[in-house]
Scaffold this motif. Sequence first.
Motif, PDB file in Angstrom:
ATOM      1  N   ALA A  40      -2.629   2.639  -3.074  1.00 54.98           N
ATOM      2  CA  ALA A  40      -2.010   2.746  -1.753  1.00 54.98           C
ATOM      3  C   ALA A  40      -1.946   4.202  -1.300  1.00 54.98           C
ATOM      4  O   ALA A  40      -2.258   4.521  -0.143  1.00 54.98           O
ATOM      5  CB  ALA A  40      -0.612   2.138  -1.781  1.00 54.98           C
ATOM      6  N   LEU A  41      -1.550   5.088  -2.200  1.00 57.65           N
ATOM      7  CA  LEU A  41      -1.491   6.513  -1.860  1.00 57.65           C
ATOM      8  C   LEU A  41      -2.885   7.054  -1.566  1.00 57.65           C
ATOM      9  O   LEU A  41      -3.060   7.876  -0.663  1.00 57.65           O
ATOM     10  CB  LEU A  41      -0.842   7.292  -3.008  1.00 57.65           C
ATOM     11  N   ARG A  43      -5.415   5.314  -0.404  1.00 57.39           N
ATOM     12  CA  ARG A  43      -5.876   4.771   0.880  1.00 57.39           C
ATOM     13  C   ARG A  43      -5.218   5.485   2.062  1.00 57.39           C
ATOM     14  O   ARG A  43      -5.818   5.609   3.132  1.00 57.39           O
ATOM     15  CB  ARG A  43      -5.583   3.273   0.956  1.00 57.39           C
ATOM     16  N   LEU A  44      -3.983   5.953   1.879  1.00 59.90           N
ATOM     17  CA  LEU A  44      -3.277   6.663   2.943  1.00 59.90           C
ATOM     18  C   LEU A  44      -3.617   8.152   2.959  1.00 59.90           C
ATOM     19  O   LEU A  44      -3.144   8.879   3.833  1.00 59.90           O
ATOM     20  CB  LEU A  44      -1.763   6.483   2.780  1.00 59.90           C
ATOM     21  N   SER A  51      -9.903   7.926   0.315  1.00 53.46           N
ATOM     22  CA  SER A  51      -9.429   6.778   1.084  1.00 53.46           C
ATOM     23  C   SER A  51     -10.492   5.678   1.152  1.00 53.46           C
ATOM     24  O   SER A  51     -10.178   4.490   1.023  1.00 53.46           O
ATOM     25  CB  SER A  51      -9.045   7.220   2.498  1.00 53.46           C
ATOM     26  N   THR A  55     -10.109   1.906  -0.317  1.00 54.55           N
ATOM     27  CA  THR A  55     -10.275   0.791   0.612  1.00 54.55           C
ATOM     28  C   THR A  55     -11.344  -0.179   0.119  1.00 54.55           C
ATOM     29  O   THR A  55     -11.172  -1.401   0.174  1.00 54.55           O
ATOM     30  CB  THR A  55     -10.640   1.305   2.015  1.00 54.55           C
ATOM     31  N   ALA A 110      -1.330  -3.075  -3.873  1.00 53.28           N
ATOM     32  CA  ALA A 110      -1.611  -1.861  -3.099  1.00 53.28           C
ATOM     33  C   ALA A 110      -1.335  -2.070  -1.618  1.00 53.28           C
ATOM     34  O   ALA A 110      -0.774  -1.203  -0.940  1.00 53.28           O
ATOM     35  CB  ALA A 110      -3.064  -1.417  -3.305  1.00 53.28           C
ATOM     36  N   GLU A 111      -1.723  -3.225  -1.094  1.00 55.80           N
ATOM     37  CA  GLU A 111      -1.489  -3.506   0.325  1.00 55.80           C
ATOM     38  C   GLU A 111      -0.003  -3.678   0.616  1.00 55.80           C
ATOM     39  O   GLU A 111       0.477  -3.291   1.686  1.00 55.80           O
ATOM     40  CB  GLU A 111      -2.258  -4.761   0.741  1.00 55.80           C
ATOM     41  N   ARG A 114       1.389  -0.122   0.526  1.00 50.87           N
ATOM     42  CA  ARG A 114       0.954   0.602   1.723  1.00 50.87           C
ATOM     43  C   ARG A 114       1.781   0.201   2.937  1.00 50.87           C
ATOM     44  O   ARG A 114       2.212   1.053   3.730  1.00 50.87           O
ATOM     45  CB  ARG A 114      -0.528   0.344   1.990  1.00 50.87           C
ATOM     46  N   ILE A 117       5.244   1.770   2.652  1.00 50.35           N
ATOM     47  CA  ILE A 117       5.250   3.210   2.961  1.00 50.35           C
ATOM     48  C   ILE A 117       5.132   3.433   4.461  1.00 50.35           C
ATOM     49  O   ILE A 117       5.840   4.268   5.039  1.00 50.35           O
ATOM     50  CB  ILE A 117       4.104   3.910   2.215  1.00 50.35           C
ATOM     51  N   GLN A 118       4.256   2.680   5.113  1.00 50.35           N
ATOM     52  CA  GLN A 118       4.052   2.857   6.544  1.00 50.35           C
ATOM     53  C   GLN A 118       5.252   2.396   7.362  1.00 50.35           C
ATOM     54  O   GLN A 118       5.380   2.770   8.532  1.00 50.35           O
ATOM     55  CB  GLN A 118       2.794   2.115   6.990  1.00 50.35           C
TER      56      GLN A 118
END
Length: 222
Positions: A40-41, A43-44, A51, A55, A110-111, A114, A117-118
């Motif tokens: 996740a980190l 990908r962000l 990233s 992904t 991970a999704e 993510r 976090i968002q």
Amino acid sequence: MMDFSQIVPALPGLSQGMLLTLKMLAGGVAGGVLLGILLALARLSSNKVLSGMATAYIYYFRSIPLLLVISWFYLAVPMLLNWITGNLEPVGAFTSCLVAFVMFEAAYFAEIVRAGIQAIPKGQAGAAYALGMRYHQVMGLVVLPQALRKMLPLLLQQSIILFQDTSLVYAVGLMDFLNTARSKGDIVGLPHEFLIFAGMVYFLISFGASRLVKRLQQRLAV
């Protein structure tokens, strides 16, 4: 007519199968969450290469059946570890399946991470940077603790799904709870009764855990 009289004598063996299932679940969740956080980190990340790789990993594992992943790792993990370490000792099916669950579930965790976090306002991270914190401090002390509150119910719900999916290890001969129940039923000549009992156990555990997750979600709701 159904005969469930042989289930009680078989409970010690069935409990061993459930123990293996729970070990697989615990290892898959722990490893999957840790790897999921890293994915996740990544990908962000503002690094497009990092990233993009994260992904691609997530989309790849979310697009193929878990049974196929288990079969792949059952065949590939022993060869890979032997090639890396030079050790020709065989790798057990449990280790191979555990690696498969960690790699597969990490894409889903991970999704969830993510999204958590968002969901945290960017102003909080900005304020932390303004105080002189570094990236790992901002994530570890400010963002992730708050995100955990939002994503915990989803993480637990995905863990329930993993609990059910552990039954797929029958494909490589592991004696988990379902496979043990099937085997015991075949031995005593009561396959239907033992499979019905196994289904009831899976239902009760999954349903009970889902109700607990729902109550937790209500308590954590702001």
